[in-house]
Scaffold this active site. Structure first.
Site, PDB file in Angstrom:
ATOM      1  N   PHE A 156       0.621  -1.157  -0.032  1.00  0.00           N
ATOM      2  CA  PHE A 156       0.158   0.014   0.028  1.00  0.00           C
ATOM      3  C   PHE A 156       0.866   1.154  -0.048  1.00  0.00           C
ATOM      4  O   PHE A 156       1.553   1.673   1.045  1.00  0.00           O
ATOM      5  CB  PHE A 156      -1.088   0.016   1.045  1.00  0.00           C
ATOM      6  CG  PHE A 156      -1.772   1.274   0.987  1.00  0.00           C
ATOM      7  CD1 PHE A 156      -3.018   1.138   0.051  1.00  0.00           C
ATOM      8  CD2 PHE A 156      -1.714   2.162   1.774  1.00  0.00           C
ATOM      9  CE1 PHE A 156      -3.910   2.200   0.160  1.00  0.00           C
ATOM     10  CE2 PHE A 156      -2.500   3.348   1.767  1.00  0.00           C
ATOM     11  CZ  PHE A 156      -3.696   3.266   1.016  1.00  0.00           C
ATOM     12  N   ASP A 170       9.420   2.893   1.353  1.00  0.00           N
ATOM     13  CA  ASP A 170       8.340   3.259   1.850  1.00  0.00           C
ATOM     14  C   ASP A 170       7.889   3.252   3.449  1.00  0.00           C
ATOM     15  O   ASP A 170       7.679   2.397   3.824  1.00  0.00           O
ATOM     16  CB  ASP A 170       7.153   2.962   1.210  1.00  0.00           C
ATOM     17  CG  ASP A 170       5.750   3.749   1.789  1.00  0.00           C
ATOM     18  OD1 ASP A 170       5.958   4.393   2.729  1.00  0.00           O
ATOM     19  OD2 ASP A 170       4.788   3.380   1.130  1.00  0.00           O
ATOM     20  N   LYS A 177       3.172  10.306   8.216  1.00  0.00           N
ATOM     21  CA  LYS A 177       2.550   9.939   9.415  1.00  0.00           C
ATOM     22  C   LYS A 177       2.766  10.660  10.826  1.00  0.00           C
ATOM     23  O   LYS A 177       2.652  11.585  11.108  1.00  0.00           O
ATOM     24  CB  LYS A 177       2.090   8.702   9.592  1.00  0.00           C
ATOM     25  CG  LYS A 177       1.242   7.775   8.547  1.00  0.00           C
ATOM     26  CD  LYS A 177       1.026   6.403   8.687  1.00  0.00           C
ATOM     27  CE  LYS A 177      -0.068   5.861   7.642  1.00  0.00           C
ATOM     28  NZ  LYS A 177      -1.298   6.010   8.069  1.00  0.00           N
TER      29      LYS A 177
END
Ligand SMILES: Cc1ncc(COP(=O)(O)O)c(C=O)c1O
Length: 413
Positions: free
Chosen positions: A153, A238, A267
């Site tokens: 993702f 990532d 985040k």
């Protein structure tokens, strides 16, 4: 108004607030989140969130790995409010000190020489994809193909759904950005076979968070690094979900004994203020020249002042050590619950990014039962409970969560 009546009126108001917000939300907000948990968040403190109904919840999902310092951290609030009083935003026509200083700190902590700031994980990954393609283009040997993993993702923008190795995110929105290939995670031979002259980068998560908290094997990542070096391919990691101490080290890649070429963060970096970052070596950063990339908001003084406060708090409060210790404690206690209840098939992850795979019962049902007991978690797929609590979580709080989970699994009220 006498006291009893005022209590009743307040209770009604609070209940009304939830019902009103839910009804209004259905009318005015696009239905992308489906049915949400019936909680209207009012405020937070430490690892707790409080609803407008006054109820207290232990936030074991931390805004999906965002609230690194928990809620209303004094240093973070002060940094945000003093920066807001000075200047919230000035465009990137000018320099701003928090941006330069946050970039400097990230460079000092990592393999990287250069940083670019964006506003989210998807945007950071867009930047990484562009940078990799720009790098090969500028060298005069364009290699646009990027290999990612199945079940990965990487975000929800057009290029990042193309990078995401899950058909369900792409199918309704085609035609998607071309140039991506998906290979099974933890399978080095599949990667070897997929490489061709057009392959410019391999992009991976070190823990596939959104598809059920699946960590990459140590050997696999070591071999990917070798494969990339031998074949002149850029290794993009990532770390949107795993970065900023989430796994017990500042970057998860540190635990794999490798140096990537590009890393993305988002985040947890600014503790809740929107931010994203692309980190790269000097050589790879040549993929971007003046005018090649940019962002109106990216790297603004407010987001970067927040990021600096998060980094300082991680350091001064030893939060990496805390995350490591609480993680070990949680793994031990959750394994004991698994043994006792026989209702947990697997506990996996690193640091404070943990997936609890249930053996029976649905994850969303378990999530709702935990909610009723005052604990917030996320349910992934049909059978995984994910937790990503603030790095300030204590042993006592961790124990309370484990006991609540055990009670839910044993069907206790
Ligand atoms: C590994 C990874 N990359 C990218 C993203 C997208 O980040 P954002 O939602 O901030 O765009 C996520 C979000 O969950 C993620 O886990």
């Amino acid at each position: 108004m006498d006291n009893n009546i005022s209590v009743v009126v307040n209770e009604e108001k609070k209940k009304g607030n939830l019902e009103q917000i839910v009804a209004l939300d259905e009318n005015v907000y696009m239905p992308v989140f489906g049915k949400r948990v019936p909680l209207v968040v009012d405020h937070g403190k430490g690892v707790y969130l409080y609803g407008t109904d006054g109820k207290k919840y232990m936030d074991m999902i931390g805004g999906i790995a965002v609230n690194t310092l928990g809620h209303s951290n004094g240093k973070l609030c002060k940094a945000i409010s003093s920066q807001a009083k000075k200047v919230i935003h000035c465009c990137n026509y000018y320099y701003n000190e928090p941006q330069t200083m946050l970039a400097k700190k990230l460079v000092e902590r990592s393999f990287a020489d250069k940083v670019f700031f964006a506003n989210s994980g998807a945007e950071a990954n867009e930047g990484a994809i562009k940078l990799a393609r720009g790098y090969w283009y500028k060298k005069g040997t364009p290699k646009p193909k990027i290999i990612t993993a199945t079940m990965s993702f990487h975000g929800r923008t057009m290029a990042t759904i193309a990078a995401t190795g899950q058909e369900k995110f792409r199918e309704p929105f085609g035609p998607v950005t071309p140039g991506f290939d998906y290979e099974p995670y933890n399978d080095i031979n599949a990667l070897k076979n997929a490489i061709d002259a057009q392959t410019g980068a391999i992009m991976l998560e070190l823990i596939q968070g959104e598809s059920g908290v699946h960590p990459a094997d140590f050997e696999y990542i070591q071999n990917v690094r070798k494969l990339c070096t031998e074949n002149k391919i850029l290794m993009i990691i990532d770390e949107v979900q795993t970065g900023v101490g989430r796994t017990g080290t500042f970057f998860a890649y540190e635990q794999y004994g490798i140096q990537p070429d590009i890393v993305t963060l988002a985040k947890g970096l600014s503790g809740g203020v929107p931010v994203g970052a692309v980190l790269a070596t000097n050589i790879v950063a040549t993929g971007f020249g003046p005018g090649d990339h940019g962002s109106t908001f990216g790297g603004n003084p407010l987001a970067c002042a927040a990021g600096l406060a998060v980094l300082e708090e991680i350091e001064s409060k030893n939060l990496l050590t805390n995350a490591t210790n609480i993680s070990a404690f949680l793994f031990k206690k959750l394994s004991a619950v698994a043994k006792k209840t026989k209702k947990i098939a697997d506990v996996r992850g690193k640091g404070l990014l943990i997936g609890i795979e249930l053996d029976c019962g649905s994850a969303s049902e378990t999530k709702m039962k935990l909610f009723e007991k005052g604990y917030l978690v996320s349910a992934i797929g049909s059978n995984v409970i994910r937790i990503a609590p603030p790095l300030i979580l204590t042993k006592l709080q961790a124990m309370k969560f484990v006991s609540a989970l055990q009670d839910v699994l044993e069907g206790k009220e």
